[in-house]
Enzyme design. Structure first.
Site, PDB file in Angstrom:
ATOM      1  N   TYR A   1       0.760  -1.216   0.029  1.00 26.48           N
ATOM      2  CA  TYR A   1       0.124   0.067   0.141  1.00 26.48           C
ATOM      3  C   TYR A   1       0.717   1.106   0.060  1.00 26.48           C
ATOM      4  CZ  TYR A   1      -2.898   3.685   1.791  1.00 26.48           C
ATOM      5  OH  TYR A   1      -3.326   5.119   2.037  1.00 26.48           O
TER       6      TYR A   1
ATOM      7  N   SER B   1      -2.570  12.070   9.150  1.00 27.92           N
ATOM      8  CA  SER B   1      -3.647  11.954   8.060  1.00 27.92           C
ATOM      9  C   SER B   1      -4.869  11.861   8.754  1.00 27.92           C
ATOM     10  CB  SER B   1      -3.160  10.972   7.297  1.00 27.92           C
ATOM     11  OG  SER B   1      -4.164  10.452   6.271  1.00 27.92           O
TER      12      SER B   1
ATOM     13  N   GLN C   1      -3.735  16.884   8.601  1.00 24.65           N
ATOM     14  CA  GLN C   1      -4.193  16.912   7.334  1.00 24.65           C
ATOM     15  C   GLN C   1      -5.562  16.414   6.914  1.00 24.65           C
ATOM     16  OE1 GLN C   1      -4.821  13.784   5.479  1.00 24.65           O
ATOM     17  NE2 GLN C   1      -5.549  14.546   3.512  1.00 24.65           N
TER      18      GLN C   1
ATOM     19  N   TYR D   1      -9.042  15.929   4.253  1.00 29.21           N
ATOM     20  CA  TYR D   1      -9.624  15.756   3.114  1.00 29.21           C
ATOM     21  C   TYR D   1     -11.164  16.216   3.277  1.00 29.21           C
ATOM     22  CZ  TYR D   1      -6.408  12.345   1.508  1.00 29.21           C
ATOM     23  OH  TYR D   1      -5.138  11.503   1.195  1.00 29.21           O
TER      24      TYR D   1
ATOM     25  N   THR E   1      -5.509  18.732   1.864  1.00 29.35           N
ATOM     26  CA  THR E   1      -4.982  17.713   0.468  1.00 29.35           C
ATOM     27  C   THR E   1      -6.139  18.139  -0.699  1.00 29.35           C
ATOM     28  OG1 THR E   1      -3.838  16.310   1.889  1.00 29.35           O
ATOM     29  CG2 THR E   1      -4.299  15.634  -0.535  1.00 29.35           C
TER      30      THR E   1
ATOM     31  N   ARG F   1      -4.415   2.068  -7.782  1.00 27.81           N
ATOM     32  CA  ARG F   1      -3.131   1.104  -7.554  1.00 27.81           C
ATOM     33  C   ARG F   1      -3.355  -0.265  -7.650  1.00 27.81           C
ATOM     34  NH1 ARG F   1      -3.470   5.323  -2.538  1.00 27.81           N
ATOM     35  NH2 ARG F   1      -3.554   6.994  -3.805  1.00 27.81           N
TER      36      ARG F   1
ATOM     37  N   LYS G   1      -2.219  21.016  -0.437  1.00 37.05           N
ATOM     38  CA  LYS G   1      -1.066  20.102  -0.696  1.00 37.05           C
ATOM     39  C   LYS G   1      -1.849  19.368  -1.958  1.00 37.05           C
ATOM     40  CE  LYS G   1       0.668  15.397   0.671  1.00 37.05           C
ATOM     41  NZ  LYS G   1      -0.270  14.596   0.054  1.00 37.05           N
TER      42      LYS G   1
ATOM     43  N   HIS H   1       1.363  13.326  -4.841  1.00 31.72           N
ATOM     44  CA  HIS H   1       0.871  12.383  -3.931  1.00 31.72           C
ATOM     45  C   HIS H   1       1.850  11.362  -4.171  1.00 31.72           C
ATOM     46  CE1 HIS H   1      -2.941  12.331  -1.441  1.00 31.72           C
ATOM     47  NE2 HIS H   1      -2.398  11.031  -1.299  1.00 31.72           N
TER      48      HIS H   1
ATOM     49  N   ARG I   1       0.883   8.707  -6.602  1.00 30.18           N
ATOM     50  CA  ARG I   1      -0.227   7.652  -6.281  1.00 30.18           C
ATOM     51  C   ARG I   1      -1.630   7.960  -6.912  1.00 30.18           C
ATOM     52  NH1 ARG I   1       0.676   4.700  -1.809  1.00 30.18           N
ATOM     53  NH2 ARG I   1      -0.961   4.829  -0.892  1.00 30.18           N
TER      54      ARG I   1
HETATM   55  C1  GLV Z   1      -3.907   8.457   0.503  1.00 24.85           C
HETATM   56  O1  GLV Z   1      -3.628   9.537   1.055  1.00 24.85           O
HETATM   57  C2  GLV Z   1      -3.487   7.456  -0.230  1.00 24.85           C
HETATM   58  O2  GLV Z   1      -2.377   7.881  -1.197  1.00 24.85           O
HETATM   59  O3  GLV Z   1      -3.642   6.258  -0.269  1.00 24.85           O
END
Ligand code: GLV
Length: 388
Positions: free
Chosen positions: A28, A110, A131, A133, A159, A168, A255, A279, A282
């Protein structure tokens, strides 16, 4: 593989973490989206920048100290917000925050952490950063900001590049979830990672504690991508920044900026700082590396706000290059997560020590003794990766 006490580089720390952390959580952290081209570019572009060696400049009494949006920092490095750090190591966010506090650098918690704002506040004595969201449930966002204020967080990192989660592949293949599902594969993995398994049995902190118990519909949370798709607000826009800034009242750092126009908009809507970031490769695969776009963001807003960067920082030399190209500090994500996975608080401390030593020696060999004097004159400008 080196023993923990013999680790000299972040790469060695990564190898140790791979051996100690269950595969789904190691993967991850280590993933980029789709082809991972941007993930790789972050590091590759750092290696293209060449340093200017200088001699006989008096390099006694060197200083790496700086201040980051009003907080003193012992070096221009901060711990980036990273989801699920508490799955790299039991109580991971608490351990990392304690290590950061002892090292005198900011720790950013986070929203998608395992340990909560209150957990970290209870175990630290200096302010950390939080941080955020932006989710559809604005009442929850207000409550999160209030909780960050109550915990005396000294900056809010907003963010803006993850309203949709980049795909991913490894996470999908591994069935990544928190807490992990007890499948035969996971039980086998636990037998190979007994230290991690025992530690996890000894803590209650195994799910997203900033969210569970605070949001009515947190059932789906184990599947991160489904929950994000459900909850994150796709209508996020610049006026939200104004509102959030008003609610928080302290410094807000935006961010996820890679574009000079976005940087100008962030400043126009009250940002006190900007993190140039993709990021960690990602999100938008195919986007340029952070270090490559840093100079144009500095040109656009560097005289108005503090500009930071993250992405690909694996050494003190990378930090030095980021500072030389105009960043006020570099954020480390995976580098500290690998330290955490390899050795908990001691691993993060070791990671920060490695980076500090490399940064200090690099600065000295470039003929500088104060990090605040480091600038474009310390690198060969023709090696700065091209902008287009
Ligand atoms: C969360 O911030 C991620 O990139 O998984």
């Amino acid at each position: 593989m080196p023993k923990f006490d013999d680790v000299l580089t972040i790469d060695e720390m990564q190898a140790l973490a791979r051996a100690r952390v269950p595969k789904q959580f190691f993967d991850y952290a280590d993933s980029g989206s789709w082809t991972e081209t941007t993930y790789r570019a972050n590091q590759d572009d750092f290696s293209k920048i060449k340093l200017r060696q200088r001699v006989a400049t008096d390099i006694e009494d060197r200083s790496l100290s700086t201040s980051l949006v009003g907080s003193a920092s012992s070096m221009p490095v901060a711990l980036a917000p990273t989801g699920l750090a508490g799955m790299q190591y039991p109580d991971g966010e608490i351990k990392a925050a304690i290590a950061a506090e002892k090292a005198g650098v900011p720790f950013t918690l986070s929203t998608m952490a395992i340990c909560s704002i209150e957990d970290v506040a209870e175990h630290t004595s200096k302010p950390f950063w939080f941080q955020l969201y932006v989710m559809k449930d604005r009442k929850f966002i207000e409550r999160l900001i209030d909780r960050a204020k109550a915990a005396q967080c000294s900056a809010l990192v907003l963010t803006m590049d993850l309203q949709i989660l980049g795909q991913r592949h490894k996470d999908l293949r591994n069935g990544m979830s928190a807490p992990p599902r007890v499948t035969p594969r996971f039980v086998f993995e636990m037998m190979r990672k007994p230290h991690w398994a025992l530690g996890m049995l000894n803590t209650q902190r195994r799910s997203f504690r900033n969210i569970e118990g605070h949001v009515e519909d947190a059932r789906n949370l184990a599947s991160l991508s489904a929950w994000i798709a459900d909850q994150f607000d796709l209508k996020l826009n610049w006026t939200d920044l104004l509102t959030i800034k008003r609610q928080f009242g302290g410094p807000v750092i935006v961010k996820g900026i890679l574009d000079a126009d976005d940087a100008r908009s962030a400043v126009a809507h009250g940002a006190d700082g900007i993190i140039v970031s993709n990021h960690g490769g990602r999100q938008l695969d195919g986007a340029p590396s952070s270090i490559r776009v840093l100079p144009e963001i500095i040109d656009a807003v560097g005289d108005k706000v503090e500009v930071f960067m993250d992405g690909g920082v694996r050494s003190g030399q990378d930090v030095f290059k980021a500072i030389a190209l105009g960043a006020k500090s570099a954020f480390i994500g995976r580098a500290f997560l690998w330290g955490l996975g390899a050795g908990g608080e001691a691993g993060v401390t070791r990671t920060l020590d490695i980076i500090r030593k490399e940064l200090d020696m690099t600065m000295a060999l470039c003929g500088e003794r104060d990090i605040r004097n480091v600038g474009p004159h310390n690198v060969y400008s023709n090696d700065i990766p091209p902008r287009s």
